[in-house]
Design a protein around this motif. Structure first.
Motif, PDB file in Angstrom:
ATOM      1  N   LEU A 268      -1.037   4.571   4.680  1.00 37.12           N
ATOM      2  CA  LEU A 268      -1.779   3.414   3.983  1.00 37.12           C
ATOM      3  C   LEU A 268      -0.801   2.250   4.565  1.00 37.12           C
ATOM      4  O   LEU A 268      -1.165   1.266   4.274  1.00 37.12           O
ATOM      5  CB  LEU A 268      -1.244   3.805   2.601  1.00 37.12           C
TER       6      LEU A 268
ATOM      7  N   ALA B 159      -7.758  -0.569  10.446  1.00 39.36           N
ATOM      8  CA  ALA B 159      -7.301  -0.554   8.980  1.00 39.36           C
ATOM      9  C   ALA B 159      -8.340   0.566   8.466  1.00 39.36           C
ATOM     10  O   ALA B 159      -7.844   1.483   7.774  1.00 39.36           O
ATOM     11  CB  ALA B 159      -7.510  -1.809   8.287  1.00 39.36           C
ATOM     12  N   MET B 160      -9.579   0.516   8.997  1.00 36.13           N
ATOM     13  CA  MET B 160     -10.394   1.543   8.323  1.00 36.13           C
ATOM     14  C   MET B 160     -10.024   3.174   8.689  1.00 36.13           C
ATOM     15  O   MET B 160     -10.244   3.951   8.020  1.00 36.13           O
ATOM     16  CB  MET B 160     -11.817   1.560   8.505  1.00 36.13           C
ATOM     17  N   GLN B 161      -9.671   3.198   9.974  1.00 37.62           N
ATOM     18  CA  GLN B 161      -9.526   4.536  10.333  1.00 37.62           C
ATOM     19  C   GLN B 161      -8.153   4.985   9.531  1.00 37.62           C
ATOM     20  O   GLN B 161      -8.163   6.094   9.236  1.00 37.62           O
ATOM     21  CB  GLN B 161      -8.802   4.523  11.892  1.00 37.62           C
ATOM     22  N   GLU B 162      -7.148   4.047   9.420  1.00 34.77           N
ATOM     23  CA  GLU B 162      -5.986   4.420   8.639  1.00 34.77           C
ATOM     24  C   GLU B 162      -6.261   4.904   7.407  1.00 34.77           C
ATOM     25  O   GLU B 162      -5.785   5.812   6.743  1.00 34.77           O
ATOM     26  CB  GLU B 162      -4.755   3.497   8.713  1.00 34.77           C
ATOM     27  N   LEU B 163      -7.288   4.033   6.660  1.00 31.05           N
ATOM     28  CA  LEU B 163      -7.418   4.150   5.338  1.00 31.05           C
ATOM     29  C   LEU B 163      -8.228   5.688   5.153  1.00 31.05           C
ATOM     30  O   LEU B 163      -7.964   6.569   4.271  1.00 31.05           O
ATOM     31  CB  LEU B 163      -8.475   3.119   4.845  1.00 31.05           C
TER      32      LEU B 163
ATOM     33  N   GLN C 169      -2.576  -3.520   9.509  1.00 27.20           N
ATOM     34  CA  GLN C 169      -3.649  -3.937  10.148  1.00 27.20           C
ATOM     35  C   GLN C 169      -4.702  -4.904   9.614  1.00 27.20           C
ATOM     36  O   GLN C 169      -5.209  -5.808  10.066  1.00 27.20           O
ATOM     37  CB  GLN C 169      -4.555  -2.699  10.533  1.00 27.20           C
TER      38      GLN C 169
ATOM     39  N   CYS D   6       0.823  -1.149  -0.019  1.00 25.73           N
ATOM     40  CA  CYS D   6      -0.020   0.090   0.063  1.00 25.73           C
ATOM     41  C   CYS D   6       0.959   1.163   0.024  1.00 25.73           C
ATOM     42  O   CYS D   6       0.485   2.165  -0.683  1.00 25.73           O
ATOM     43  CB  CYS D   6      -0.898  -0.002   1.444  1.00 25.73           C
TER      44      CYS D   6
ATOM     45  N   PHE E 246      -2.586   0.991   7.270  1.00 22.15           N
ATOM     46  CA  PHE E 246      -3.825   0.237   6.688  1.00 22.15           C
ATOM     47  C   PHE E 246      -3.667  -1.268   6.438  1.00 22.15           C
ATOM     48  O   PHE E 246      -4.209  -2.203   6.664  1.00 22.15           O
ATOM     49  CB  PHE E 246      -4.684   0.999   5.466  1.00 22.15           C
TER      50      PHE E 246
END
Lengths: 381, 381
Positions: free
Chosen positions: B249, B352-356, B255, B232, B252
Motif C-alpha cells: 500500500l 500503482a494498480m499492481q501494488e494495490l 506510484q 496508505c 501504491f
C-alpha cells in the motif's frame, strides 16, 4: 535557546550552595565522580558524551545524504566541505540530565536504558538551535558559522525538521515501555518551545515599557526551562517512576533552567568577553529585553527611567557616546536589575532543590542532578 | 508540495482507466458512494472531512494561543485578525487515503480507529506546506496569503514545527496497537520529505543541462509520493495488516503520487489558468525544472536544444518577445516532454494498480483507494 558554553570554577553570587553552607557536601555513589562540584559535573558531562555520542552519531548517519551533511556540520563532526572535524557538539547538558534523572530513580540499569531518550532530547535541542538561528539571524554558534550561514535558510530549516522527526522516530523504535509516554512528553515540550520562541520574538518587538517581568519569566520558562524539565522527566519515566516523581523532576529541571537563564542574562551584561566569546554588553547594544533589563525597566526608579530613555533608541556604535554601553549597564545595576536577577536565580534554585527532594528523597541518589544544576548556574563568566 | 486544489470531470489523456476500458467498473460496498468515479472520490473526500475535521480542529485548539492562531489561519478556520472563517483546508486527500486504506483491509471498524492517524498525516502535510512556502517564497496558497506573508517567516516556521510535534503527539497518545509503528513510519516519512524538498531546491539551482530525468523522478517520489505512500501504509497498519500489505500500500501511494505529480506538471504548463488559478505558463516563466521540461531537455532533439537555449536566461516579462512562453511550451511538447509525462503517468498508475492488487486482492474492497487514485490523476485543468 542559550547554550551552556562557558563556565568557571567560581559561584555566581546569590546562588545558594546546596548542602550546609561552607561545609563540603557529602558525596556518595553517582555523585562521587570528581574532587569538586565542578569536576563532578564535568565528569558526568564527559561520561554522557561517551554514552550518547555513538548513538547520536549513528542516528545522524541514518539520515539521507543532504540532511546528514548539514546535521554533521551543525554538530561539529564535519566541516562545511564534508571533511571530518573534531566535533564540538556542546556540553550535552540535556542528555546528562536525562541520564542523571534515570540513575537517580532507577540506578545504573535505568541510566543505560535511557540513552536513546537522551539522544532524542539532544536532537530536539539541536533542531530548535538550527531554527532559532535562522529566525534570530545568529551567524555564529559554538565558534563556527551557523548552518543557515553556510548552507542557506532552506537547508537549515529542513535539517531542523529532519532532526525533530529523527528524535521522535528514535523513541518510536525504542521497545522500552517508557518510550511512548516519553514521546508524548517530548512532542508536547516541542510545542511549548515553539510558543516560547514566538513570545521571545514578540516581546523583543514591543516597546521597552510594554513588557512585564512576569511575561519575560513565563517566556524564559517555556523557551529554556521546558526542555530541561522534559529531559529530567524522561529520565524519570525510563526509571519507571510514577506521575508525581516525573512531575517533580520536570519542575526541578524547569526551575534550574530559569536559574540558568537568569545567570546567563547577568553574564550577557557583566560577563567577561574573553570568557563569553561575545563583545561586552552585546545584549545591551542589541537592546535585548533580558530578565535583569526588564526588572530594571519596571523598577519605578530614576535609574530605570534612564535605562528606558537609553533603550528608546537603537544603539549605533558609530554614533554612540563613549561609554554609553557602560552607562546602560550601570543603569540596570542601579535600578536593581542585577541584584534582582541574582536573588531570583537563588530563589529558583531553592525551588529546584525542593522539587528534587520531593522526587528523590535520598540525598545520595540526587547527587548527579544536583551537580548538574549547580554547574549550569555557577558560571559567572 | 503540490496540492489537490483543482479537478475536472475529464480524464488526462494517457492515464489508464482501471477496470475494463470502456465498461463501467463494478462498484460495491466502500466504493459505491457516487454515480461516477469523480463523484465517488468527492463523496469519500467529503466524508473524510466530516470525520477528520472535528479531531483536527480539537488538536489545533490544544495549541498555545500564538501557535493556535497561525495554525487556524493556515487551515482557513480563522482570518488573519482571529475572526472565524469558513475554512478551506484543502481536499483532505491524504487523510482520505489513510481511511480508505484502513477500510480496504479492515472494514468500517478499522476506518473508525484510524481517524487519529488520518489527522496526524494531515498535520504533517500542513507542517511541510508552512515550511515550503517560507523556503519557496510562495506568497499565496488556497487563494489566501500564506502564513509567512501574514505573520512573518519566524511564526510560520514555528507553527510548522508545532504541527509536526502535534502530529506525533497525537499518535503517541493513541492507545491503538498500530500507533507506535505508525509513528515510526510517519517520522521516517518526514525525513524523506525534507530530503525531497532539499533536492528540489538544489535541482532548481543547477544549470538546465545538469539535471537528469532520474534525479527529478527520485525527487518527486520523495517530495510527493512518500507522504501519499505513508498515508496508505498507516491505514494498513491500523487495519492490522502484515508487513507485505503495508509495503504494497505504501508502493501504491507512492506510484499514484508520482502519477499525480506528472499530471500536475503537465497542467502547470498546458493547464487552463482559469482552473489552475495560476497564470498560463507560470512554471515555464519561473524556469521550473518540472518533469516534462527535464524530459524535453534530456531528449537530444532540436526542440530540446531550443528549450535549453530559452531556459538558459531568466524570463523577464517586460523584455520577453511576444509569445515567448507559448514558444517555450511548444518546444517542450515537440521535444516529447508532454507525451513522455503522460505515458509515464500511465505507467505509474499501472504500477500503482499492481501494488494495490497485491495488498487488496478483492477488487470490491479496493474501490475507495482506486477512486482516490483516479481522482488525483484525472485533473486536466
Amino acid at each position: 535557546m542559550a547554550e551552556f558554553m562557558t563556565e568557571t570554577e567560581q559561584r555566581a553570587p546569590g546562588v545558594p550552595r546546596p548542602g550546609t553552607p561552607g561545609e563540603p557536601r557529602e558525596r556518595t555513589g553517582e555523585a562521587a565522580a570528581g574532587p569538586s562540584d565542578g569536576h563532578e559535573a564535568t565528569a558526568l558531562l564527559e561520561r554522557t558524551r561517551a554514552l550518547v555520542d555513538p548513538e547520536l552519531r549513528a542516528a545522524l548517519e541514518s539520515l539521507p545524504g543532504s540532511m546528514r551533511r548539514i546535521a554533521l556540520y551543525h554538530f561539529g563532526w564535519q566541516q562545511a566541505d564534508g571533511t571530518p572535524a573534531a566535533g564540538n557538539a556542546g556540553k550535552a547538558m540535556r542528555p546528562a540530565l536525562v541520564l542523571a534523572a534515570a540513575a537517580a530513580l532507577g540506578g545504573p540499569a535505568a541510566r543505560a536504558a535511557a540513552v536513546r531518550a537522551a539522544v532524542a532530547v539532544e536532537l530536539v535541542h539541536n533542531f530548535t538551535l538550527l531554527h532559532d538561528d535562522v529566525m534570530d539571524r545568529d551567524a555564529s554558534r559554538r565558534h563556527r558559522p551557523t548552518a543557515w550561514a553556510v548552507f542557506g535558510d532552506a537547508d537549515a530549516i529542513l535539517a531542523g525538521d529532519a532532526l525533530q522527526a529523527l528524535a521522535l522516530r528514535l523513541l518510536a523504535e525504542d521497545p522500552h515501555p517508557a518510550a511512548v509516554p516519553a514521546m508524548a512528553r517530548l512532542a508536547g515540550c516541542v510545542v511549548e518551545l515553539c510558543a516560547g520562541q514566538h513570545t521571545d520574538t514578540a516581546l523583543e518587538r514591543r516597546a521597552p515599557d510594554a513588557v512585564t517581568l512576569d511575561e519575560v519569566l513565563v517566556m524564559a520558562e517555556a523557551k529554556t526551562g521546558a526542555l530541561l524539565g522534559c529531559a529530567c522527566a524522561l529520565g524519570a519515566l525510563y526509571a519507571g517512576a510514577g506521575e508525581d516523581e516525573v512531575g517533580a523532576l520536570d519542575g526541578f529541571g524547569r526551575q534550574a533552567g530559569l536559574a540558568f537563564q537568569l545567570i546567563d542574562d547577568v553574564i550577557g551584561i557583566w560577563g567577561d568577553p574573553e570568557r563569553t566569546g561575545k563583545p561586552a554588553g552585546a545584549d545591551l547594544a542589541a537592546r535585548k529585553k533580558s530578565l535583569p533589563v526588564v526588572a530594571a525597566l519596571t523598577s519605578g526608579t530614576p535609574a530605570g527611567a534612564e535605562l528606558a530613555a537609553l533603550y528608546a533608541k537603537p544603539y549605533v556604535e558609530a554614533e554612540a557616546e563613549a561609554g554609553e554601553i557602560a552607562r546602560t549597564a550601570l543603569a540596570v545595576e542601579r535600578a536593581g536589575g542585577r541584584d534582582w536577577a541574582q536573588a531570583e536565580a537563588a530563589d529558583r534554585m531553592a525551588r529546584a532543590m525542593q522539587e528534587l527532594a520531593r522526587a528523590v528523597p535520598v540525598p545520595e541518589a540526587a547527587g548527579g542532578l544536583l551537580a548538574l544544576a549547580e554547574f549550569v548556574t555557577r558560571r559567572n563568566s
